[in-house]
Design a protein around this motif. Structure first.
Motif, PDB file in Angstrom:
ATOM      1  N   LEU A   1     -19.869 -47.645  32.362  1.00 41.31           N
ATOM      2  CA  LEU A   1     -19.087 -47.108  31.249  1.00 41.31           C
ATOM      3  C   LEU A   1     -18.419 -45.817  31.698  1.00 41.31           C
ATOM      4  O   LEU A   1     -19.077 -44.894  32.175  1.00 41.31           O
ATOM      5  CB  LEU A   1     -19.972 -46.816  30.043  1.00 41.31           C
ATOM      6  CG  LEU A   1     -20.541 -48.015  29.299  1.00 41.31           C
ATOM      7  CD1 LEU A   1     -21.448 -47.535  28.171  1.00 41.31           C
ATOM      8  CD2 LEU A   1     -19.435 -48.899  28.752  1.00 41.31           C
ATOM      9  N   VAL A   2     -17.105 -45.728  31.534  1.00 41.00           N
ATOM     10  CA  VAL A   2     -16.332 -44.569  31.987  1.00 41.00           C
ATOM     11  C   VAL A   2     -16.430 -43.443  30.967  1.00 41.00           C
ATOM     12  O   VAL A   2     -16.404 -43.671  29.756  1.00 41.00           O
ATOM     13  CB  VAL A   2     -14.847 -44.951  32.192  1.00 41.00           C
ATOM     14  CG1 VAL A   2     -14.046 -43.746  32.655  1.00 41.00           C
ATOM     15  CG2 VAL A   2     -14.730 -46.086  33.205  1.00 41.00           C
ATOM     16  N   GLY A   3     -16.537 -42.216  31.482  1.00 40.14           N
ATOM     17  CA  GLY A   3     -16.616 -41.055  30.614  1.00 40.14           C
ATOM     18  C   GLY A   3     -16.005 -39.836  31.270  1.00 40.14           C
ATOM     19  O   GLY A   3     -15.094 -39.934  32.087  1.00 40.14           O
ATOM     20  N   LYS A   4     -16.532 -38.666  30.919  1.00 42.63           N
ATOM     21  CA  LYS A   4     -16.006 -37.395  31.425  1.00 42.63           C
ATOM     22  C   LYS A   4     -17.124 -36.618  32.112  1.00 42.63           C
ATOM     23  O   LYS A   4     -18.282 -36.625  31.673  1.00 42.63           O
ATOM     24  CB  LYS A   4     -15.425 -36.565  30.282  1.00 42.63           C
ATOM     25  CG  LYS A   4     -16.479 -36.153  29.249  1.00 42.63           C
ATOM     26  CD  LYS A   4     -15.911 -35.319  28.123  1.00 42.63           C
ATOM     27  CE  LYS A   4     -17.026 -34.891  27.160  1.00 42.63           C
ATOM     28  NZ  LYS A   4     -16.527 -34.144  26.018  1.00 42.63           N
TER      29      LYS A   4
ATOM     30  N   THR B   1     -11.546 -37.385  29.478  1.00 40.85           N
ATOM     31  CA  THR B   1     -11.388 -38.720  30.036  1.00 40.85           C
ATOM     32  C   THR B   1     -12.353 -39.682  29.367  1.00 40.85           C
ATOM     33  O   THR B   1     -13.384 -39.281  28.806  1.00 40.85           O
ATOM     34  CB  THR B   1     -11.616 -38.721  31.558  1.00 40.85           C
ATOM     35  OG1 THR B   1     -12.898 -38.164  31.843  1.00 40.85           O
ATOM     36  CG2 THR B   1     -10.546 -37.924  32.270  1.00 40.85           C
ATOM     37  N   GLY B   2     -12.005 -40.955  29.418  1.00 38.49           N
ATOM     38  CA  GLY B   2     -12.842 -41.971  28.798  1.00 38.49           C
ATOM     39  C   GLY B   2     -12.501 -43.350  29.304  1.00 38.49           C
ATOM     40  O   GLY B   2     -11.941 -43.511  30.387  1.00 38.49           O
ATOM     41  N   LYS B   3     -12.782 -44.345  28.466  1.00 36.89           N
ATOM     42  CA  LYS B   3     -12.613 -45.748  28.851  1.00 36.89           C
ATOM     43  C   LYS B   3     -11.494 -46.389  28.021  1.00 36.89           C
ATOM     44  O   LYS B   3     -11.463 -46.274  26.802  1.00 36.89           O
ATOM     45  CB  LYS B   3     -13.922 -46.510  28.657  1.00 36.89           C
ATOM     46  CG  LYS B   3     -14.461 -46.464  27.230  1.00 36.89           C
ATOM     47  CD  LYS B   3     -15.811 -47.151  27.087  1.00 36.89           C
ATOM     48  CE  LYS B   3     -16.262 -47.135  25.623  1.00 36.89           C
ATOM     49  NZ  LYS B   3     -17.570 -47.765  25.416  1.00 36.89           N
ATOM     50  N   LEU B   4     -10.593 -47.058  28.721  1.00 36.80           N
ATOM     51  CA  LEU B   4      -9.512 -47.787  28.074  1.00 36.80           C
ATOM     52  C   LEU B   4      -9.979 -49.221  27.865  1.00 36.80           C
ATOM     53  O   LEU B   4     -10.194 -49.963  28.826  1.00 36.80           O
ATOM     54  CB  LEU B   4      -8.258 -47.763  28.951  1.00 36.80           C
ATOM     55  CG  LEU B   4      -7.041 -48.519  28.425  1.00 36.80           C
ATOM     56  CD1 LEU B   4      -6.548 -47.921  27.120  1.00 36.80           C
ATOM     57  CD2 LEU B   4      -5.930 -48.533  29.465  1.00 36.80           C
ATOM     58  N   VAL B   5     -10.183 -49.594  26.592  1.00 35.88           N
ATOM     59  CA  VAL B   5     -10.691 -50.917  26.245  1.00 35.88           C
ATOM     60  C   VAL B   5      -9.890 -51.468  25.083  1.00 35.88           C
ATOM     61  O   VAL B   5      -9.815 -50.835  24.021  1.00 35.88           O
ATOM     62  CB  VAL B   5     -12.195 -50.865  25.871  1.00 35.88           C
ATOM     63  CG1 VAL B   5     -12.701 -52.254  25.488  1.00 35.88           C
ATOM     64  CG2 VAL B   5     -13.026 -50.299  27.003  1.00 35.88           C
ATOM     65  N   ASN B   6      -9.264 -52.606  25.285  1.00 32.20           N
ATOM     66  CA  ASN B   6      -8.570 -53.327  24.212  1.00 32.20           C
ATOM     67  C   ASN B   6      -7.569 -52.446  23.468  1.00 32.20           C
ATOM     68  O   ASN B   6      -7.542 -52.420  22.237  1.00 32.20           O
ATOM     69  CB  ASN B   6      -9.584 -53.926  23.234  1.00 32.20           C
ATOM     70  CG  ASN B   6      -8.942 -54.943  22.304  1.00 32.20           C
ATOM     71  OD1 ASN B   6      -7.941 -55.565  22.644  1.00 32.20           O
ATOM     72  ND2 ASN B   6      -9.509 -55.101  21.117  1.00 32.20           N
ATOM     73  N   GLY B   7      -6.751 -51.709  24.218  1.00 29.86           N
ATOM     74  CA  GLY B   7      -5.673 -50.940  23.596  1.00 29.86           C
ATOM     75  C   GLY B   7      -6.072 -49.602  23.014  1.00 29.86           C
ATOM     76  O   GLY B   7      -5.264 -48.954  22.354  1.00 29.86           O
ATOM     77  N   HIS B   8      -7.322 -49.158  23.238  1.00 33.23           N
ATOM     78  CA  HIS B   8      -7.783 -47.859  22.753  1.00 33.23           C
ATOM     79  C   HIS B   8      -8.450 -47.082  23.879  1.00 33.23           C
ATOM     80  O   HIS B   8      -9.121 -47.675  24.727  1.00 33.23           O
ATOM     81  CB  HIS B   8      -8.796 -48.026  21.613  1.00 33.23           C
ATOM     82  CG  HIS B   8      -8.195 -48.517  20.343  1.00 33.23           C
ATOM     83  ND1 HIS B   8      -7.830 -49.828  20.158  1.00 33.23           N
ATOM     84  CD2 HIS B   8      -7.889 -47.870  19.190  1.00 33.23           C
ATOM     85  CE1 HIS B   8      -7.328 -49.965  18.933  1.00 33.23           C
ATOM     86  NE2 HIS B   8      -7.356 -48.796  18.332  1.00 33.23           N
TER      87      HIS B   8
END
Length: 197
Positions: free
Chosen positions: A80-83, A162-169
């Motif tokens: 899971l992408v984060g900061k 920064t974060g995770k790009l999932v399904n357009g969000h």
């Protein structure tokens, strides 16, 4: 004769569709895990200890800071992408912000000449449907069945995370909670890998 022409056209169409599907296979960059590090790293996820200095090619969200602190791209052991801020990796999941153990996360390293942050307001993460020649989203795995890429946001308080790009969000962690902005909001940046594949 008509049946032969129709059969030939269907076979040709099937072959062309197969070629097109093959041509779209390289729409994202899958960075390596812990294979090499340092000045020559093109694109990899590297396990570090939060008490150690960051490697030279650690990806920083260069558009701004969070409360005056630099923000870097990290992910947990589940990808899971984060900061990464002030020695801690925070990931967003199921409505909450989760700090990771100091030796339980990875940071993203990309050679500086091979990355580009770009503010976007249209959908970019549809599998097999959208191509960006010479630019590739950096994929970290899947979340809730969707492909997951690296993104960043500018929130309503002027902080950059920064974060995770999932399904357009773009989903990001802040103040103990998980938040998101849609690509259409104009608050989202995506990270492109622009180097050799």
């Amino acid at each position: 004769m008509k049946n032969k022409i129709l059969t030939s056209a269907l076979l040709l169409g099937t072959a062309l569709f197969g070629q097109q599907a093959f041509a779209t296979d390289y729409k994202y960059a899958q960075c390596k895990d812990n294979e090499y590090s340092g000045h020559n790293a093109r694109c990899l996820w590297n396990t570090i200890d939060g008490r150690d200095p960051l490697p030279p090619n650690t990806v920083r969200f260069d558009k701004g800071t969070e409360n005056g602190a630099n923000v870097y791209v990290c992910r947990d052991r589940g990808k899971l992408v984060g900061k990464y801020v002030n020695g801690t990796c925070y990931v967003p999941s199921y409505g909450r912000e989760y700090p990771q153990p100091q030796n339980g996360f990875e940071i993203l390293e990309v050679h500086p000449s091979y990355l580009q942050w770009e503010q976007v307001n249209t959908r970019v993460d549809l599998e097999s449907n959208i191509l960006h020649p010479g630019k590739y989203l950096i994929k970290s795995g899947r979340d809730s069945g969707y492909p997951m890429y690296v993104c960043g946001v500018k929130d309503a308080h002027g902080n950059y995370m920064t974060g995770k790009l999932v399904n357009g969000h773009c989903w990001y962690a802040a103040g103990g909670r998980e938040y998101n902005y849609s690509l259409a909001s104009g608050h989202v940046y995506v990270l492109w890998y622009t180097g050799p594949m």
